[in-house]
Design an enzyme around this catalytic site. Structure first.
Site, short mmCIF file in Angstrom:
data_model
loop_
_atom_site.label_atom_id
_atom_site.label_comp_id
_atom_site.label_asym_id
_atom_site.label_seq_id
_atom_site.Cartn_x
_atom_site.Cartn_y
_atom_site.Cartn_z
N ASP A 13 0.79 -1.21 0.08
CA ASP A 13 0.06 0.03 -0.09
C ASP A 13 0.88 1.18 0.18
O ASP A 13 1.70 1.36 1.05
CB ASP A 13 -0.73 0.15 1.19
CG ASP A 13 -2.15 1.10 1.02
OD1 ASP A 13 -1.74 2.15 0.58
OD2 ASP A 13 -3.14 0.72 1.50
N CYS A 53 -7.03 4.73 -2.67
CA CYS A 53 -7.19 3.11 -2.20
C CYS A 53 -8.17 2.53 -2.89
O CYS A 53 -7.96 1.61 -3.73
CB CYS A 53 -7.17 2.79 -0.93
SG CYS A 53 -7.01 0.93 -0.31
N ASP A 320 -1.04 -0.55 -4.57
CA ASP A 320 -2.40 -0.05 -5.12
C ASP A 320 -2.04 1.49 -5.67
O ASP A 320 -2.69 1.69 -6.71
CB ASP A 320 -3.46 0.28 -3.92
CG ASP A 320 -2.92 0.83 -2.65
OD1 ASP A 320 -1.60 1.43 -2.51
OD2 ASP A 320 -3.72 0.97 -1.89
N HIS A 321 -1.14 2.33 -5.12
CA HIS A 321 -1.04 3.40 -5.69
C HIS A 321 0.15 4.18 -5.08
O HIS A 321 1.04 3.36 -4.17
CB HIS A 321 -2.15 4.52 -5.39
CG HIS A 321 -2.20 4.44 -3.82
ND1 HIS A 321 -1.88 4.68 -3.01
CD2 HIS A 321 -3.57 3.97 -3.46
CE1 HIS A 321 -2.20 4.59 -1.79
NE2 HIS A 321 -3.37 4.16 -2.00
#
Length: 522
Positions: A13, A53, A320-321
């Site tokens: 994450d 997210c 995710d990013h």
């Protein structure tokens, strides 16, 4: 490789692409990630298709662009009609297990307004079997801590305050109050080992999610001092935050409205006030959280080695990013800057070793992960999927028809913890942007705000906007056309390959003649 086929999808994450040793981050010591890069293919030009997210994970797990899945922000529901990776795996005989979270708000048409899932930031996506839940509100983790005999403070999140009564919340090299063997990273790893040891030889799919290096930016000992601030890269930014704010109204909003409290538990002040020393200290902690994940992944990899499963397992490592991490005076994953969108992707395919250790520079996107996994297992991606399997790139590099640009999106409508609409004078459905970016140019199109245009070769970090320069009017129009064409090409197409004919329903498939038309011709 045996007939048994397993998949390990590792989703960290908020991990930026430029914090990967194989992509130039030589200041990091991550031997287990290095092993993946050495035995697989590392993708250097990989982006998430949207942030934050919830939208990012929706794209990752449905293979759909934001413009199609429409879970446009955290807390915005995901339409139940969309196929996702979990459901697709069930169709080919897998029971997809998930550790971590997907930050998915359910379709309100499938339940009622009193459903407690509507009181949280997001819950679990349908189709997966949870074997190590974090949601809702981290209850799974805090319950595990209590079961281990750890005395939780009244405010459970205070475990992420710095040690010491004299500690001041904010960027710090002090450890958090929770020891490493009880961290959330250790918790997720314990759940993974428990699941894998219980499979008893059956094929498996495991989504192994980690919460880190997501904020709060504080690490347990010894990871809090694993790296020195002076060894961290300096932030990329103008001389003052006010200069950055002048580039665009959306940037101005976030620079004025982002608090340090969202990134350091208990801290105050604006994120834009962090000086370079504080940013370097924060980055050292961020790197320490990565090293903790790497150490825990070593435990999972050791089990796969010991049980002879490493050579039967497709391993995908991604995030995710990204995270601004002080670049442009920003924190978080927001706006249109590269650090929010560029993320790691490593694919280790035990059946395709020809390019092991290579770095692939073709353009790839998070929507490609779902079709890649399904392709490897002998399944088929849904017609609506916006992504494409990466197995040809893992084996031999991009085919001649591969995409020539990246496409990503951001929706900044009001949610309970961020409200730009009034400040920007926009209706919620005008709070969106999309980016078309290639090796030469980066174009940012806004629904209700001025566009941006950057010369990537001359200005890779995007400091000088050329959109209002008459000399670049032609280029601006060209890339606006690219954005429009891309959106048209990827408009919702679940049923558009069907058509009625005098012989009955015809299903088209690429350039191959359809069965109905072949029968008619015969």
């Amino acid at each position: 490789m045996s007939q048994r086929k397993n998949v390990l999808l590792i989703v960290v994450d908020q991990w930026r692409a430029d914090f990967v040793p194989a992509l130039g981050a030589g200041f990091l010591r991550l031997p287990n990630l290095d092993r993946l890069c050495r035995e697989g293919v590392t993708f250097a030009n990989h982006v998430t298709n949207c942030v934050p997210c919830g939208p990012a994970r929706a794209s990752l797990l449905t293979g759909l662009y934001l413009m199609n899945h429409r879970a446009v922000q955290n807390t915005v529901p995901l339409d139940a009609r969309h196929m996702n990776l979990g459901r697709a795996l069930r169709l080919i005989g897998y029971d997809p297990a998930l550790i971590g979270y997907t930050t998915t708000t359910p379709d309100p048409r499938t339940t009622g307004p009193r459903d407690p899932r509507f009181t949280t930031l997001g819950d679990l996506m349908d189709g997966f079997r949870s074997v190590g839940a974090f949601e809702p509100t981290m209850d799974g983790y805090f319950g595990w801590l209590a079961h281990q005999g750890y005395a939780l403070p009244k405010n459970r999140e205070d475990i992420w305050l710095p040690e010491g009564e004299d500690a001041v919340p904010g960027a710090t090299d002090r450890p958090c109050r929770i020891p490493a063997h009880l961290s959330d990273t250790a918790f997720f790893t314990e759940r993974a080992l428990t699941y894998l040891k219980g499979r008893n030889g059956k094929p498996w799919f495991l989504h192994l999610g980690y919460y880190r290096p997501h904020p709060p930016f504080i690490a347990p000992a010894p990871y809090n001092r694993a790296y020195r601030p002076q060894d961290m890269p300096a932030p990329v930014r103008a001389a003052t935050w006010q200069e950055e704010a002048a580039q665009h109204p959306l940037t101005d909003f976030y620079l004025r409205g982002t608090s340090q409290g969202s990134f350091f538990h208990g801290a105050g002040g604006a994120a834009s006030e962090l000086d370079e020393n504080a940013v370097r200290l924060m980055r050292a902690t961020y790197a320490g959280l990565m090293q903790e994940i790497d150490d825990q992944l070593g435990r999972v990899f050791a089990l796969l080695d010991e049980t002879g499963q490493w050579d039967d397992t497709l391993i995908v490592f991604t995030s995710d990013h990204g995270e601004q991490l002080g670049d442009r005076y920003l924190l978080g994953k927001i706006g249109y800057h590269d650090p929010s969108f560029r993320i790691p992707l490593v694919v280790v395919d035990p059946s395709r070793r020809a390019r092991a250790g290579q770095v692939e520079r073709g353009f790839t996107e998070s929507v490609d992960v779902m079709p890649t996994i399904l392709d490897w297992l002998g399944g088929e991606a849904p017609r609506a999927c916006d992504g494409t399997s990466l197995l040809p790139l893992v084996e031999a590099g991009p085919p001649g028809t591969w995409r020539d640009h990246l496409f990503y999106e951001y929706d900044f409508r009001d949610i309970f913890y961020s409200k730009p609409e009034a400040s920007l004078g926009l209706d919620m459905d005008d709070c969106s942007l999309c980016v078309v970016q290639d090796e030469d140019w980066k174009y940012v199109h806004f629904s209700g705000l001025p566009p941006l245009l950057f010369d990537v070769r001359q200005d890779p970090h995007g400091f000088k906007d050329l959109a209002r320069d008459p000399a670049h009017a032609g280029r601006l129009a060209e890339y606006a056309g690219k954005a429009l064409s891309h959106r048209m090409r990827h408009a919702e197409r679940t049923l558009t390959h069907f058509r009625a004919t005098p012989q009955g329903l015809d299903e088209r498939s690429g350039d191959r003649p359809s069965p109905a038309l072949r029968e008619a011709a015969e």
